[in-house]
Enzyme design. Structure first.
Site: not given
Length: 349
Positions: A81, A85, A115, A215
């Protein structure tokens, strides 16, 4: 792959186990989305970029990721992740690792509201790997390359494909929180919004669905899906496209008001620690956790891709690897004019 049936008792037991284990240790939260300004992949990037300057770089990073994965499995989805980001905002340049300067009016990316749920284990992975690499190859390997390698390692450690990663990125010099909100979609993003973002960054609808498959591991805080449980789209009713048993179990742990903000739920209720293609089968059964996930199985533009990847794990792996390669080349930084090679990933040179 046939997925287990979800009788109320077994479903509740499954989620009870997850919630009891993961309460007070929340993990990844927002929906996947890939959007950063894109450029053509620089010719200088290559799999063998450090063949002479730091030939053991992947082994050095691997020694850290394998140990971290054993000690704290949450490091896997957290680091994947973190890469997403980073690449979403200004490209894959490790700008998300920069710490905000004390007293500065402009916060760095990592401190942006979107974040703040990023797990410390991800940052620790990169920090430890960077320290290992610096001992052997000081000033050679960028933090951006280490993050890409580490994310790949965790995909493989969790049962996913191993794939070669191109290297040669430099670390970006710009990291501002104000750039984040417009580049990170929310957990209730529509397919229209997601496709628009992906297309504007040179990524296809196929890439969108394949990358969403990350995911298959990881967890989300209640705040990211609680609206689906009580007032979906502001209509004071739960999302009709959520399995009733899943709705019942999630409501037990995520009340509409006053719940424990640290409670998390798995994106993939069937195999939450295994990088496989069960995520897509879950979407077909209305077991998607986030609205932005579940909508992929409903929209005619993405539904056929979900159905295709749900049938064949190897096809998902191939699509995921291709999409990750494209993602990792989004607006990479090259050279001293635009970049740097940080010794400490949290601080500019």
């Amino acid at each position: 792959m046939s997925l287990p049936s979800f009788a109320t008792t077994s479903f509740s037991f499954l989620f009870t186990s997850f919630f009891v284990f993961f309460i007070l240790c929340g993990n990844s939260s927002s929906s996947l989305a890939i959007h950063a300004n894109t450029t053509r992949p620089p010719r200088q990037l290559s799999v063998s970029y450090y063949a002479k300057s730091c030939p053991q770089v992947e082994q050095l990073v691997g020694s850290v990721t394998s140990q971290q994965f054993k000690e704290s499995p949450v490091s896997g989805p957290a680091t994947i992740r973190l890469l997403f980001h980073d690449c979403f905002v200004g490209g894959c340049d490790a700008s998300i690792l920069i710490a905000s300067k004390p007293g500065s009016k402009e916060l760095a990316e990592k401190d942006a509201e979107d974040n703040r749920d990023l797990k410390v284990e991800a940052f620790e992975t990169v920090r430890k790997a960077k320290e290992q690499v610096e001992r052997k190859c000081p000033g050679v390997v960028s933090c951006a390359d280490i993050l890409v390698i580490a994310a790949r390692d965790y995909v493989h450690l969790a049962g996913g494909p191993y794939y070669q990663v191109k290297k040669g990125r430099w670390d970006g010099k710009i990291s501002t929180a104000s750039r984040v909100a417009s580049n990170i979609p929310h957990a209730n993003s529509t397919v229209d919004q997601l496709i628009k973002l992906f297309t504007s960054k040179g990524l296809t609808t196929q890439d969108l669905v394949a990358l969403s498959g990350a995911h298959t591991i990881g967890f989300a805080h209640c705040k990211n899906f609680v609206a689906r449980l009580y007032s979906y789209r502001g209509k004071a009713q739960p999302d009709p496209n959520m399995d009733p048993k899943l709705l019942h179990v999630l409501r037990m742990y995520c009340p509409n008001f006053g719940g424990n903000s640290d409670i998390v739920a798995p994106f993939d209720a069937t195999t939450p620690f295994l990088f496989d293609h069960a995520y897509y089968g879950n979407l077909q059964k209305k077991l998607g956790l986030l609205a932005s996930d579940q909508t992929l199985a409903l929209d005619p533009r993405t539904k056929p891709i979900v159905e295709d990847l749900a049938k064949d794990k190897q096809k998902f792996f191939k699509a995921f690897v291709g999409a990750m390669d494209k993602l990792s080349l989004v607006k990479v930084v090259r050279g001293k004019r635009h970049g740097e090679k940080r010794r400490d990933c949290s601080m500019h040179m």
